[in-house]
Write an enzyme that holds these catalytic residues in place. Structure first.
Site, PDB file in Angstrom:
ATOM      1  N   VAL A   1       0.840  -1.202   0.000  1.00  0.00           N
ATOM      2  CA  VAL A   1       0.000   0.000   0.000  1.00  0.00           C
ATOM      3  C   VAL A   1       0.879   1.258   0.000  1.00  0.00           C
ATOM      4  O   VAL A   1       0.510   2.277  -0.590  1.00  0.00           O
ATOM      5  CB  VAL A   1      -0.950  -0.009   1.217  1.00  0.00           C
TER       6      VAL A   1
ATOM      7  N   GLU B   1       5.849   4.984   7.061  1.00  0.00           N
ATOM      8  CA  GLU B   1       6.248   4.156   8.197  1.00  0.00           C
ATOM      9  C   GLU B   1       5.840   2.728   7.866  1.00  0.00           C
ATOM     10  O   GLU B   1       4.687   2.343   8.049  1.00  0.00           O
ATOM     11  CB  GLU B   1       5.577   4.655   9.479  1.00  0.00           C
TER      12      GLU B   1
ATOM     13  N   CYS C   1       5.129  -3.488  13.935  1.00  0.00           N
ATOM     14  CA  CYS C   1       6.109  -3.246  12.869  1.00  0.00           C
ATOM     15  C   CYS C   1       7.548  -3.367  13.353  1.00  0.00           C
ATOM     16  O   CYS C   1       8.446  -3.662  12.563  1.00  0.00           O
ATOM     17  CB  CYS C   1       5.881  -1.874  12.238  1.00  0.00           C
TER      18      CYS C   1
END
Length: 445
Positions: free
Chosen positions: A130, A148, A182
């Site tokens: 994305v 990010e 993440c």
């Protein structure tokens, strides 16, 4: 909630200083009378696109920085966390002026519509697939983007590490939100001398943190939805089927109805195994055995730059060697996740793990335009004469140009003077130019 609350308090404490112009030094004589400064200014309209794994934290934290920098903001929370999205949609209009902060709900069609608009900056948190779509949409308007993302964040465990503490801290770092983080450790490179000890302490740490059955633990999370459960379950099955050389140290249980996948550690994993293909983003942890730190460095360097690099060792020399010979967005030595609590440590990726950074003042700067401003006096024109034509090639004019327009490295002034035939006279001229320009500037400024 805690990092957001702390960042707000930190911003309020320091914002009055951050918004002030910062004076900068002058590096050449011709600028001695100038006033040079950097003034932070709002970028304008910011689009912040959040993600589902920390749907409040990862949407509101950049919002805090964007507001502190003076911007207006469009918020787009993730549709995969509908409860949080609906809560934010209810409260954002009650808290903020709708002409300054707006929130938009929806899925892919709504997000695509938002991305068609022109913004002054887009801040996206999520996966690289994305992220590429966001970047392509932003490129149509030449809009700068902060991404990010994530990636496979490695862990290197050296032979001198405290293995008991390492195993406990590593499992804690991986079990946060069931590995759906993440910055979670994605794979482990363990020195061959401590592999067996690490496996032993993994079993002990698992029981200490989660008991005999993590599904019964109130401290262990679930997978976000069926889609991600199936993705992770297929990975687990592929690893077991196609990599018979690896074996499970802890975990292995799954429950589709409960969206539960146990914290599962595989040992003796090969670099070509299914678990080493892409970012896992779940409670699966492959452990690869290496001969030494040099082999670990080679493996890390062969992959995309990770968001986080973890090094566990008692030796600062080994830690520095790993850090100096690799590239990553962030580094933690001897722990996991704790750097996220330090305001003055910028958080962001590099290369495939993202671009841009935030937290603390770095977040304020990320959403600011740092505008360079120079104020020059209209007097003291004598010091500007050397820049106007007609130009002369006489040695004295060349020397004056060198003196007031050229910046020299350390110790170069002595070399310059030594190569001049009229050293004493030219030093006097130098002093006269500087002193004269200063007083003339005072008179005519």
């Amino acid at each position: 909630m805690l990092p957001v609350r702390n960042d707000i308090a930190y911003m309020l404490r320091h914002l009055d200083d951050w918004v002030k112009p910062t004076r900068v030094g002058k590096n050449i004589i011709v600028n001695l009378l100038d006033h040079c400064e950097i003034k932070p200014e709002p970028l304008g309209v910011i689009c912040i696109i959040g993600t589902w794994n920390y749907p409040f934290h990862l949407l509101i934290l950049p919002l805090v920085a964007a507001i502190a920098a003076g911007n207006t903001v469009i918020l787009k929370p993730s549709e995969m966390a509908p409860a949080t999205s609906e809560l934010l949609a209810e409260w954002i209009p009650k808290i903020f002026d709708q002409s300054a902060i707006k929130i938009i709900l929806g899925g892919i069609p709504e997000t695509s519509c938002v991305l068609e608009q022109k913004f002054d900056k887009i801040f996206y948190t999520g996966n690289s697939t994305v992220g590429k779509i966001v970047s392509q949409a932003a490129a149509k308007h030449l809009t700068p983007v902060a991404l990010e993302l994530g990636g496979k964040s490695p862990v290197y465990i050296h032979s001198d590490a405290d293995i008991k503490n390492t195993a406990k801290r590593l499992l804690w770092g991986k079990m946060i939100n069931a590995g759906q983080t993440c910055i979670a450790p994605d794979y482990v490179l363990v020195h061959e001398a401590v592999k067996e000890s690490l496996n032993k302490h993994f079993v002990e740490a698992y029981k200490e943190l989660l008991g005999s059955d993590s599904q019964q633990s109130t401290d262990y999370s679930r997978i976000i939805n069926s889609q991600h459960f199936n993705r992770l379950n297929n990975l687990l099955n592929r690893q077991s089927k196609y990599s018979p050389g690896s074996y499970i140290v802890t975990g292995g249980k799954t429950d589709e109805v409960d969206l539960y996948i146990d914290l599962t550690i595989f040992s003796d994993v090969e670099l070509t195994d299914p678990l080493m293909e892409d970012e896992l983003f779940g409670p699966l942890l492959p452990v690869v055995t290496v001969k030494d730190e040099n082999e670990a460095i080679k493996i890390i360097r062969s992959r995309d730059h990770p968001l986080m690099l973890h090094v566990l060792t008692k030796s600062s020399k080994i830690a520095k060697k790993i850090i100096d010979n690799t590239i990553s967005g962030n580094v933690i030595v001897n722990d996991f996740a704790m750097s996220m609590l330090v305001h003055d440590l910028p958080f962001g990726g590099v290369g495939g793990s993202g671009s841009g950074a935030y937290h603390g003042k770095r977040g304020f700067n990320e959403f600011s335009h740092l505008r360079s401003i120079m104020w020059r006096p209209m007097g003291a024109e004598i010091i500007n004469e050397v820049r106007y034509p007609p130009f002369s090639t006489t040695s004295i004019q060349r020397w004056i140009v060198d003196l007031i327009l050229v910046e020299y490295p350390p110790n170069a002034v002595e070399t310059l003077i030594r190569r001049l035939p009229w050293s004493f006279i030219k030093i006097v001229v130098y002093a006269a130019v500087v002193v004269g320009a200063f007083f003339i500037g005072r008179i005519f400024a």
